[in-house]
Design a protein around this motif. Structure first.
Motif, mmCIF file in Angstrom:
data_model
loop_
_atom_site.group_PDB
_atom_site.id
_atom_site.type_symbol
_atom_site.label_atom_id
_atom_site.label_comp_id
_atom_site.label_asym_id
_atom_site.label_seq_id
_atom_site.Cartn_x
_atom_site.Cartn_y
_atom_site.Cartn_z
ATOM 1 N N GLN A 223 0.828 -1.216 0.000
ATOM 2 C CA GLN A 223 0.000 0.000 0.000
ATOM 3 C C GLN A 223 0.857 1.259 0.000
ATOM 4 O O GLN A 223 0.498 2.267 -0.586
ATOM 5 C CB GLN A 223 -0.884 0.036 1.251
ATOM 6 C CG GLN A 223 -2.140 -0.796 1.133
ATOM 7 C CD GLN A 223 -2.839 -0.949 2.479
ATOM 8 O OE1 GLN A 223 -2.568 -0.195 3.419
ATOM 9 N NE2 GLN A 223 -3.726 -1.914 2.574
ATOM 10 N N ARG A 224 2.004 1.194 0.693
ATOM 11 C CA ARG A 224 2.872 2.382 0.749
ATOM 12 C C ARG A 224 3.777 2.497 -0.464
ATOM 13 O O ARG A 224 4.662 3.345 -0.513
ATOM 14 C CB ARG A 224 3.748 2.333 2.004
ATOM 15 C CG ARG A 224 2.958 2.259 3.279
ATOM 16 C CD ARG A 224 3.064 3.533 4.073
ATOM 17 N NE ARG A 224 2.021 3.570 5.071
ATOM 18 C CZ ARG A 224 2.152 3.987 6.311
ATOM 19 N NH1 ARG A 224 3.314 4.435 6.716
ATOM 20 N NH2 ARG A 224 1.140 4.000 7.134
ATOM 21 N N GLY A 225 3.645 1.560 -1.393
ATOM 22 C CA GLY A 225 4.463 1.612 -2.607
ATOM 23 C C GLY A 225 5.921 1.259 -2.342
ATOM 24 O O GLY A 225 6.819 1.716 -3.059
ATOM 25 N N LEU A 226 6.157 0.429 -1.334
ATOM 26 C CA LEU A 226 7.549 0.119 -0.989
ATOM 27 C C LEU A 226 8.050 -1.174 -1.624
ATOM 28 O O LEU A 226 9.221 -1.513 -1.497
ATOM 29 C CB LEU A 226 7.697 0.046 0.543
ATOM 30 C CG LEU A 226 7.378 1.363 1.248
ATOM 31 C CD1 LEU A 226 7.328 1.183 2.755
ATOM 32 C CD2 LEU A 226 8.425 2.425 0.882
ATOM 33 N N LEU A 227 7.140 -1.888 -2.280
ATOM 34 C CA LEU A 227 7.567 -3.125 -2.935
ATOM 35 C C LEU A 227 7.405 -2.965 -4.431
ATOM 36 O O LEU A 227 6.450 -2.326 -4.890
ATOM 37 C CB LEU A 227 6.692 -4.297 -2.478
ATOM 38 C CG LEU A 227 6.735 -4.616 -0.985
ATOM 39 C CD1 LEU A 227 5.923 -5.864 -0.695
ATOM 40 C CD2 LEU A 227 8.172 -4.803 -0.516
ATOM 41 N N PRO A 228 8.330 -3.544 -5.206
ATOM 42 C CA PRO A 228 8.143 -3.475 -6.656
ATOM 43 C C PRO A 228 6.857 -4.210 -6.996
ATOM 44 O O PRO A 228 6.467 -5.142 -6.292
ATOM 45 C CB PRO A 228 9.359 -4.213 -7.216
ATOM 46 C CG PRO A 228 10.041 -4.860 -6.064
ATOM 47 C CD PRO A 228 9.480 -4.320 -4.789
ATOM 48 N N ASP A 229 6.159 -3.800 -8.062
ATOM 49 C CA ASP A 229 4.917 -4.477 -8.440
ATOM 50 C C ASP A 229 5.180 -5.947 -8.702
ATOM 51 O O ASP A 229 6.157 -6.295 -9.346
ATOM 52 C CB ASP A 229 4.326 -3.826 -9.698
ATOM 53 C CG ASP A 229 3.882 -2.406 -9.377
ATOM 54 O OD1 ASP A 229 3.560 -2.152 -8.205
ATOM 55 O OD2 ASP A 229 3.884 -1.549 -10.298
ATOM 56 N N ALA A 230 4.296 -6.795 -8.135
ATOM 57 C CA ALA A 230 4.488 -8.251 -8.295
ATOM 58 C C ALA A 230 4.211 -8.659 -9.738
ATOM 59 O O ALA A 230 3.528 -7.985 -10.452
ATOM 60 C CB ALA A 230 3.570 -8.979 -7.361
#
Ligand code: DC
Length: 230
Positions: A223-230
């Motif tokens: 949600q916080r945009g901290l992971l690259p899109d799966a």
């Protein structure tokens, strides 16, 4: 990625709330680095006892912390810890070392001495930092701060189960007393007391399973945009 852009998931909370297990699993799932800051306080206490340094000699303890010769070796199930070349993985988990760690952790000079060592763990692609003051002192700009907690009774039950698995019998009432004493010391100390950061999300794990907590944290990071899109 410059230092301040490397994401940090700061996980603080009282002992026995599941921070260690949860932090390790999240780090593994994401392929991020892991900082077990409690281990550094435990290692400082153990090194002090090996070198005959008294637990109230703040200046000498800070020296011990600054020169701590420690290596963390990541292995499949856990992290092996070497202190001055000796395997200290199980020794640092004893109640005795935990109690000494909570005393040395109350000393400002010791906390100061361990600051840069903790910040050095922040490396790409990211860091899961487990402790008491990750969000309030060490990584104040962490983009996600979690305060992981559980009732003292539940934490005593978890500790009892853990000890049983290791073949150790301990009464629930004595474990509860130890947990309450440790909480009080960690929360009432004047320097870096245990408390949620103003911008932390509190997660009570009393009725949650470990996979549920790991999923929730992964969701929050997404949600916080901290992971690259799966
Ligand atoms: O999480 P732990 O039980 O391994 O921590 C050992 C002691 O160190 C505990 O009493 C709290 C203290 N500690 C701390 O003061 N600050 C941290 N960031 C981590 C642990």
């Amino acid at each position: 990625m410059s230092g301040s852009e490397i994401p940090v998931l700061a996980i603080d909370g009282p002992g026995g709330a599941g921070k260690g297990t949860i932090s390790r699993l999240v780090a593994e799932r994401l392929g991020w680095h892991l900082l077990d800051s409690g281990a550094l306080y435990r290692l400082t206490a153990l090194a002090a006892s090996r070198h005959g340094v008294a637990l109230d000699d703040e200046a000498a303890l800070a020296e011990v912390a600054r020169h701590l010769d420690v290596v963390f070796v990541a292995e499949a199930e856990a992290t092996r810890v070497l202190l001055e070349g000796d395997d200290a993985t199980t020794t640092i988990r004893t109640e005795q070392v935990g109690d000494a760690a909570s005393r040395v952790a109350a000393l400002p000079a010791v906390r100061e001495a361990l600051l840069s060592r903790q910040r050095d763990f922040r490396k790409p692609p990211g860091l899961v930092a487990d402790g008491r003051d990750m969000g309030t002192v060490v990584f104040t700009a962490a983009p996600l701060k979690i305060f992981l907690t559980a009732s003292a009774e539940e934490r005593a039950h978890r500790r009892q189960r853990q000890l049983r698995e290791a073949g150790v019998d301990a009464s629930l009432s004595s474990l509860l007393k130890e947990i309450q004493a440790r909480d009080a010391r960690d929360m009432q100390r004047s320097v870096a007391p245990l408390k949620p950061a103003d911008d932390a999300i509190t997660l009570d794990t009393t009725r949650l399973t470990i996979p549920e907590v790991v999923d929730r944290l992964t969701e929050l990071l997404t949600q916080r945009g901290l992971l690259p899109d799966a």
